[in-house]
Design an enzyme around this catalytic site. Structure first.
Site, PDB file in Angstrom:
ATOM      1  N   GLY A 193      33.290-127.526  -7.811  1.00 53.71           N
ATOM      2  CA  GLY A 193      34.382-128.459  -8.042  1.00 53.71           C
ATOM      3  C   GLY A 193      35.880-127.747  -8.294  1.00 53.71           C
ATOM      4  CG  ASP A 223      32.222-124.328 -18.134  1.00 52.27           C
ATOM      5  OD1 ASP A 223      32.598-125.827 -18.217  1.00 52.27           O
ATOM      6  OD2 ASP A 223      33.452-123.900 -17.129  1.00 52.27           O
ATOM      7  CE  LYS A 225      32.259-121.290 -12.159  1.00 51.26           C
ATOM      8  NZ  LYS A 225      33.110-122.856 -12.456  1.00 51.26           N
ATOM      9  CB  SER A 226      39.003-120.363 -14.388  1.00 48.59           C
ATOM     10  OG  SER A 226      37.643-121.344 -14.346  1.00 48.59           O
ATOM     11  NE  ARG A 256      43.526-122.206 -12.565  1.00 49.88           N
ATOM     12  CZ  ARG A 256      42.196-122.685 -12.722  1.00 49.88           C
ATOM     13  NH1 ARG A 256      41.035-122.315 -12.823  1.00 49.88           N
ATOM     14  NH2 ARG A 256      42.896-123.807 -13.000  1.00 49.88           N
ATOM     15  NE  ARG A 279      31.299-132.273 -10.654  1.00 46.55           N
ATOM     16  CZ  ARG A 279      31.934-130.515 -11.000  1.00 46.55           C
ATOM     17  NH1 ARG A 279      30.847-130.189 -10.200  1.00 46.55           N
ATOM     18  NH2 ARG A 279      32.337-130.733 -11.753  1.00 46.55           N
TER      19      ARG A 279
HETATM   20  C1  S3P Z   1      37.477-124.758 -14.773  1.00 48.11           C
HETATM   21  C2  S3P Z   1      38.159-126.196 -15.473  1.00 48.11           C
HETATM   22  C3  S3P Z   1      36.647-127.065 -16.295  1.00 48.11           C
HETATM   23  C4  S3P Z   1      35.264-126.195 -16.039  1.00 48.11           C
HETATM   24  C5  S3P Z   1      35.477-125.520 -14.642  1.00 48.11           C
HETATM   25  C6  S3P Z   1      36.394-124.762 -14.262  1.00 48.11           C
HETATM   26  C7  S3P Z   1      38.271-124.107 -14.012  1.00 48.11           C
HETATM   27  O1  S3P Z   1      36.191-128.177 -15.523  1.00 48.11           O
HETATM   28  O2  S3P Z   1      34.996-127.004 -16.065  1.00 48.11           O
HETATM   29  O3  S3P Z   1      34.367-124.948 -14.919  1.00 48.11           O
HETATM   30  O4  S3P Z   1      38.837-123.559 -13.688  1.00 48.11           O
HETATM   31  O5  S3P Z   1      40.023-125.333 -13.998  1.00 48.11           O
HETATM   32  P1  S3P Z   1      37.603-129.869 -15.735  1.00 48.11           P
HETATM   33  O6  S3P Z   1      38.997-129.382 -15.779  1.00 48.11           O
HETATM   34  O7  S3P Z   1      36.926-130.625 -14.842  1.00 48.11           O
HETATM   35  O8  S3P Z   1      37.373-129.724 -17.267  1.00 48.11           O
END
Ligand code: S3P
Length: 445
Positions: free
Chosen positions: A98, A324, A26-27, A31, A126
């Site tokens: 988020g 996570d 996902k991350s 990006r 949030r």
């Molecule tokens: C993420 C960073 C984390 C993680 C989120 C994905 C990211 O959040 O919990 O699921 O892709 O950079 P935080 O930056 O709030 O720690």
């Protein structure tokens, strides 16, 4: 997007076996779309996660002028170049995501435009001040709801200024938001992180041709500097499979007697793979083979088989590398022998739900003993005997709470029910079918 809740029930499995094709990270998927959107030329992405969160990012990038299409299994992004985004004509609705919100706020903050952001009932709770604060220092202006929450309006800086910013919380999202703003900012933008967090942005920025310097800080942190206004060139991106999604199957494979699972091609970036080390320390029969680098990220083929687990103390400094994974680690801990001590969990309270409270309520509903502190959780495991189960868990619009307790139900005496599994699609589309195809037992109620 979530008209109806989807109640689900998980019952004891006789063992999970086979090969689990875990979806893309996902991350990294977020990006790849964002960097592609501000590169010049056509970026091709293989293995993109087609989860709702990532599709929200794609939609927002389209609304700001990037062309994004799916051609067979490949996604293409025709970028507009650094500084080339257009003002979106509509409110950007980022749903439950988020990561989309915070990273896109960074991108928009350094463009001379006004944009409006909103999200669902989880996302609008949030905290966003963690990004609006540094982005304000760079020259952007914000009007937010009370407590710095969504919906918000951002007026991007006409002449963004580079900053040096020390992160008050260990957050890759905040780091990435500042670096994304730094792209369209002259001079050098620097982020200092006291504890290292996932470095996918740094890796991918370099892949697209930006200059990023990373030096160690005294005390274990990092100082990351981006040289502003680079010409980003479109690149091919291969997205590894998501270790955070793999974690649900790793735990199920470890706790359900008779299980043996193969999970090929999982990302094992050390800043993400804390759960692998933790499960191994607990005695999980978890192996990594065929380590390699794909698309700049370390990847391996994982196997897991059921074994006796023991409670351990998880070092708090490991939290950013498995932030996570605590919901599903609590499930593994419920079956372990003795106590599993987890500390340094304050950030869990500001995820898609207050995860610390949501985990505690789920454990309680299913007869598992625990102690919850301000930023800690201690779970008393059964030593392998099936925990009672029989509880109804409130998923709280949180995909990882839903999936974690569905994994618990694979190993309890009585079925575990969750009130709503619809949010699983944000990060792990096809989760229920995948688990059931491997011998798990999840049904709609
Ligand atoms: C993420 C960073 C984390 C993680 C989120 C994905 C990211 O959040 O919990 O699921 O892709 O950079 P935080 O930056 O709030 O720690």
């Amino acid at each position: 997007m979530h008209p109806q809740p989807v109640p689900l029930v998980a019952s004891a499995s006789k063992g999970l076996a086979g090969t689990a094709a875990i979806p893309g990270d996902k991350s990294i998927s977020h990006r790849a779309l964002m960097f592609g959107a501000v590169a010049v030329g056509r970026t091709r992405i293989a293995g993109l996660l087609e989860g709702e969160d990532v599709l929200r990012t794609a939609e927002a990038c389209r609304a700001m002028g990037a062309r994004i299409d799916r051609q067979g299994d490949t996604w293409t992004v025709d970028g507009v170049g650094v500084g080339g985004l257009a003002e979106p004509g509509q409110v950007l609705d980022l749903g439950n995501s988020g990561t989309s919100t915070r990273l896109l706020l960074g991108l928009v903050a350094a463009h001379d435009m006004t944009a409006f952001f909103t999200g669902d009932a989880s996302l609008t709770k949030r905290p966003m001040a963690r990004v609006t604060e540094p982005l304000s220092q760079m020259g952007a202006r914000f009007v937010t709801r009370s407590g710095g929450r969504l919906p918000l309006a951002v007026i991007g800086a006409r002449s963004p200024m580079p900053i040096t910013y020390r992160l008050p919380v260990a957050s890759a999202q905040v780091k990435s938001a500042i670096l994304l703003a730094g792209l369209n900012t002259p001079g050098e933008t620097t982020v200092i992180e006291p504890e290292p967090t996932r470095d996918h942005s740094e890796t991918m920025l370099r892949h697209f041709g930006a200059t990023v310097r990373v030096v160690d800080e005294p005390g274990g942190g990092k100082r990351i500097t981006l040289v502003g206004q680079p010409e980003l060139a479109a690149r091919d991106v291969a997205v590894p499979r998501d270790p955070s999604s793999a974690a649900f199957l790793l735990v199920a494979g470890a706790i359900v007697p008779g299980s043996r699972l193969a999970l090929p091609g999982i990302g094992i970036n050390p800043l993400r793979a804390g759960i692998v080390q933790t499960l191994q320390e607990m005695g999980a029969d978890l192996t990594l083979a065929n380590r390699r680098v794909e698309g700049g990220e370390p990847v391996a083929d994982l196997t897991v088989a059921a074994s006796a687990l023991s409670g351990i103390e998880v070092p708090p400094e490991r939290a950013p590398s498995m932030i996570d994974e605590y919901p599903v680690l609590a499930v593994a801990a419920a079956l372990a022998k003795g106590r599993t001590v987890m500390r340094g969990l304050a950030e869990l309270k500001v995820k898609e739900s207050n995860r610390l409270a949501a985990i505690a309520r789920g454990l309680e509903a299913n007869g598992i003993r625990f102690e919850m502190g301000e930023d800690s959780l201690v779970v008393e495991g059964t030593g392998g005997a099936p925990p009672p189960g029989g509880g109804l868990v409130a998923a709280q619009m949180d995909h990882r709470i839903a999936m974690a307790f569905l994994m618990l139900g694979q190993a309890t005496r009585q079925p575990v029910r969750i009130d709503d599994g619809s949010f699983i699609d944000t990060s792990f589309p096809g989760f229920v079918d995948l688990v059931n195809g491997l011998g798990g037992k999840i049904a709609k109620t």
